[in-house]
Scaffold this motif. Structure first.
Motif, short mmCIF file in Angstrom:
data_model
loop_
_atom_site.label_atom_id
_atom_site.label_comp_id
_atom_site.label_asym_id
_atom_site.label_seq_id
_atom_site.Cartn_x
_atom_site.Cartn_y
_atom_site.Cartn_z
N MET A 1 0.84 -1.20 0.00
CA MET A 1 0.00 0.00 0.00
C MET A 1 0.87 1.24 0.00
O MET A 1 1.89 1.28 0.69
N SER A 2 0.48 2.24 -0.74
CA SER A 2 1.33 3.43 -0.82
C SER A 2 1.12 4.34 0.39
O SER A 2 0.02 4.48 0.91
N THR A 4 1.85 8.22 2.07
CA THR A 4 2.17 9.61 1.74
C THR A 4 2.69 10.35 2.98
O THR A 4 2.06 10.30 4.03
N LEU A 27 12.68 8.65 -2.27
CA LEU A 27 11.72 8.20 -3.30
C LEU A 27 12.33 7.14 -4.21
O LEU A 27 11.65 6.21 -4.65
N ASN A 30 12.41 3.81 -2.20
CA ASN A 30 11.13 3.24 -1.77
C ASN A 30 10.05 3.56 -2.81
O ASN A 30 9.51 4.67 -2.84
N GLN A 31 9.72 2.57 -3.62
CA GLN A 31 8.84 2.80 -4.77
C GLN A 31 7.37 2.98 -4.38
O GLN A 31 6.56 3.44 -5.19
N ASP A 32 7.02 2.61 -3.13
CA ASP A 32 5.63 2.74 -2.69
C ASP A 32 5.35 4.08 -2.02
O ASP A 32 4.25 4.31 -1.54
N LEU A 33 6.37 4.92 -1.95
CA LEU A 33 6.25 6.14 -1.16
C LEU A 33 5.83 7.33 -2.03
O LEU A 33 6.26 7.47 -3.17
N LYS A 34 4.96 8.17 -1.44
CA LYS A 34 4.64 9.46 -2.05
C LYS A 34 5.01 10.57 -1.08
O LYS A 34 4.77 10.44 0.12
N ARG A 58 4.35 10.87 -7.66
CA ARG A 58 4.87 10.50 -6.34
C ARG A 58 5.50 11.68 -5.61
O ARG A 58 5.94 11.54 -4.47
N ASP A 319 4.12 2.45 8.84
CA ASP A 319 3.99 1.00 8.63
C ASP A 319 3.55 0.29 9.90
O ASP A 319 2.77 -0.67 9.86
#
Lengths: 340, 340
Positions: A1-2, A4, A27, A30-34, A58, A319
Motif C-alpha cells: 500500500m502506498s 504519503t 523516493l 522506496n517505490q511505494d512512497l509518495k 509521487r 507501517d
C-alpha cells in the motif's frame, strides 16, 4: 500500500537545499512512497530543477506563503503563521492527506503546533520527544528530550508507556526493558517524582527493570530510558558535546605532524568505522509521541543523509501504526492503573 | 608552611591498596606535606611494609575500628559508624589537626557526615559537589553533581557563588564566567527555578554570562556550569558513558584484524595523547563546597594516580584557603542580594 508523507520543506538550517535532495533519494529507494513538499512553490521548483527532477505522481508541491523562523516563539508561530510550511504539513496529517509529517524546524513551534492541530491521545497530557541513540551493543530509545520540564510521576509513567509501545512496534521487541533515569547519590535515591513513577511502573504491566544512571544509556542496559525533558535534553546535548570534543582532539592529534598524518591514513578504515558507529545522522529523526498522528522532528542542522533517515523513520512509524498502538495500550494500561 | 591532610585510608573500592601508595607518591613530590592515614592500624602497617615504607614525622596512622560500606545508607553510617575511617578523617579537620580530608568512600555518607561534623558556612543551606572537567580549550568546573535534588533558585545562586570563588582561587581567574545550565526547547526556556536563579545572578556581582546548554560544557563556553544536582549527576555519568562507548568501539576496531592491529601500533602516539587529554583520572578529586572545612571526594574506583590527584586537589584548596574565601564572598554577595 502506498504511504504519503508531508515534508516541511522550508524548515531547518538549510531548508529546501537539504529537504528536496533527501526527498528524491528516499523516493528512489522506496517505490511505494509518495511525498508532498510543503513550502514556497517557486523556490521548491527551482531546487527541483537544480536536481534535474520535477513534480510527478509521487512528488507533489503544496504551496505555502510563510516560514516559521528557527528562533520564533512557539505561541507567536501558532498564532501568526497559519500558512507556514510547518503548519500546513501538520494540517495535511490532520486532514488525512498525509500519514505523517517531517520537519527540521523550530522544535518548540513544531511541538505546540502539532499539539494544537492533532491533539494528544486520550490519557496523554502532553506529547514527548523520543529518539534512538547508539549503545555499545546496538541502540536504545530515550524520552522525554525537552518537550516537558518538571514532569510529574504520572507524566513519567506516560512516557514509559509511549516508549514501550513505540519500541515494541519499530524494533519488533515484544517486551522492551524500561529503565527510569535516576542518580545514585541521595539517601533513598532521586527525587520524589522519580520515586513515585517507579512505584507506578512496578505495579504496571510494563517490563520495568528499575533505575538506571547516566552511564547506562550508552551501555545499552535497557531498551527505553525514561526521564524528565529537562534532564533528557541536557543528557542528549552533553553527549553531543563529549563526542565532539573527542573527535576534535582526534583530528588535532592526527594533524599534529607528518608522522601523525601518515598514521591517520593507515588508521583510516578503523576511524571511519568508528565514525559510522557513533554518527548522529544515522539516528536522526525524533518522534513527537502521544499525538493523534505521526510527527517526526529532524535535527535543524541535518544534511541530506540525516534528513533522509528522518523520512525513513516516518515511513517506519506509519507501517507500524505507532499512534494507534499507543492508543490501544494506553487504554489497557491507564485503565488498569486507575482500577489498581 | 607545612600542610597536613587526613586520608580516609579504608574508603573506596580498593581501600589502602590505592590510598597508601598514592600517599607515598604525593609525599615524595611535596616535601612540605604531612599525611595522616586514617584506618585499621594493622592493615595499614602491612600495606606500608609491602611498599617498603614506614610511618614517620610526615606520615602517621590514626587507628580506627570501623569502615563505612560503599552501599551503606548515609543516615545509618552517621549514627552507627562513629569510629569509621571516614568519620575520624573528617573529625581531624574539625579539630584543626588536619587542614583537609580526602575520601574515596560512599558519597552520600561523606556528604552527610561532613555536613554534620563541619557544618555549612553561614548562608549556605547545603553543600554542593564540584569538579573540574576537560573541555576543547582547557577545563571547566561544574556543580552540583548530586548532593542536592530539586534545587531552588536560591540554592542555584549559592552554587554559582561557591563555584565562582573556588575557580577564582584554584585557577587564579579573577572573574570566572558563570553559566546556568538550561535547555533551549521550551517557550521561555527551562523551568521556573532556573529562570528565577538567572534573575538573581543577573542582579549580582558575579560574572554571569547567561544560559548554557549541555554541549557548552565541553566547548568550554564558561568557567563554571551551574545546575541542579540531579541534572549535573546525569550529565556527568552520561559523559562517562559516551567516552567509554567511544573507547570501546576504538579498541574493538583496532583489534578487528592484523591490519587494524598494525594501524593501532602506528597510531599509538596519537591515541595515547587523546587518552591523556580525556583521562578522567587527571580530574579526580571533587570538592564538597559550602562546608567549614575542605573535604575532597575521590572516585570510588580511583587508582593510585587518580587518588594522588585528589590529594593534590586538597593541598591546592588548602593553599588557596577556599572555604575562608567563599565565606568572605558569601557575606558580600548574600548581603547585597538581601538589600537589593
Amino acid at each position: 500500500m502506498s504511504v504519503t508523507i508531508a515534508l516541511d520543506a522550508m524548515g531547518g538550517d538549510h531548508g529546501p537545499d537539504v529537504v528536496v535532495p533527501a526527498a528524491l533519494s528516499v523516493l528512489k529507494e522506496n517505490q511505494d512512497l509518495k511525498l508532498i513538499l510543503v513550502g514556497d512553490q517557486e523556490i521548491l521548483t527551482g531546487v527541483l530543477q537544480q536536481q534535474g527532477a520535477d513534480v510527478g505522481p509521487r512528488l507533489q508541491i503544496r504551496h505555502t506563503s510563510q516560514v516559521v523562523a528557527m528562533d520564533e516563539l512557539p505561541s507567536v508561530a501558532l498564532r501568526t503563521k497559519k500558512d507556514s510550511s510547518m503548519r500546513v504539513a501538520i494540517n495535511l496529517v490532520q486532514e488525512g492527506k498525509a500519514s505523517a509529517c517531517v520537519s527540521a524546524g523550530n522544535t518548540g513551534a513544531l511541538m505546540a503546533t502539532s499539539r494544537f492541530v492533532l491533539k494528544t491521545l486520550t490519557g496523554i497530557d502532553r506529547p514527548a520527544i523520543i529518539t534512538a541513540l547508539p549503545t555499545m551493543n546496538g541502540h536504545t530509545h530515550m524520552l522525554d528530550l525537552g518537550a516537558n520540564v518538571d514532569s510529574s510521576a504520572d507524566a513519567l509513567f506516560q512516557f514509559a508507556v509511549m516508549g514501550s509501545v513505540l519500541v515494541q512496534a519499530v524494533d519488533n521487541n515484544p517486551a522492551p526493558k524500561i529503565g527510569l533515569l535516576n542518580i545514585g547519590e541521595e539517601e533513598i535515591k532521586g527525587n520524589e517524582r522519580v520515586k513515585e513513577a517507579a512505584r507506578l511502573l512496578a505495579q504496571s504491566d510494563i517490563n520495568y527493570v528499575g533505575y538506571v544512571e547516566g552511564d547506562d544509556i550508552y551501555k545499552g542496559t535497557v531498551d527505553v530510558v525514561v526521564c524528565d525533558g529537562f534532564v533528557g535534553n541536557v543528557a542528549l546535548k552533553t553527549s553531543e558535546g563529549v563526542a565532539k570534543m573527542i573527535t576534535h582532539f582526534m583530528k588535532q592529534g592526527f594533524a599534529r605532524n607528518p608522522f601523525a598524518k601518515l598514521a591517520a591514513l593507515i588508521a583510516m578504515p578503523v576511524l571511519k568505522a568508528l565514525k559510522h558507529k557513533i554518527d548522529p545522522r544515522r539516528y536522526n529523526g525524533a518522534s513527537l509521541v502521544g499525538l493523534n498522528g505521526i510527527v517526526i522532528k529532524s535535527h535543524g542542522s541535518a544534511d541530506v543523509f540525516a534528513f533522509a533517515n528522518a523520512i525513513k523513520e516516518a515511513v517506519l512509524e506509519v507501517d507500524k501504526s505507532v499512534p494507534a498502538r499507543i492508543n490501544q495500550q494506553l487504554d489497557t494500561l491507564l485503565t488498569k492503573q486507575q482500577v489498581g
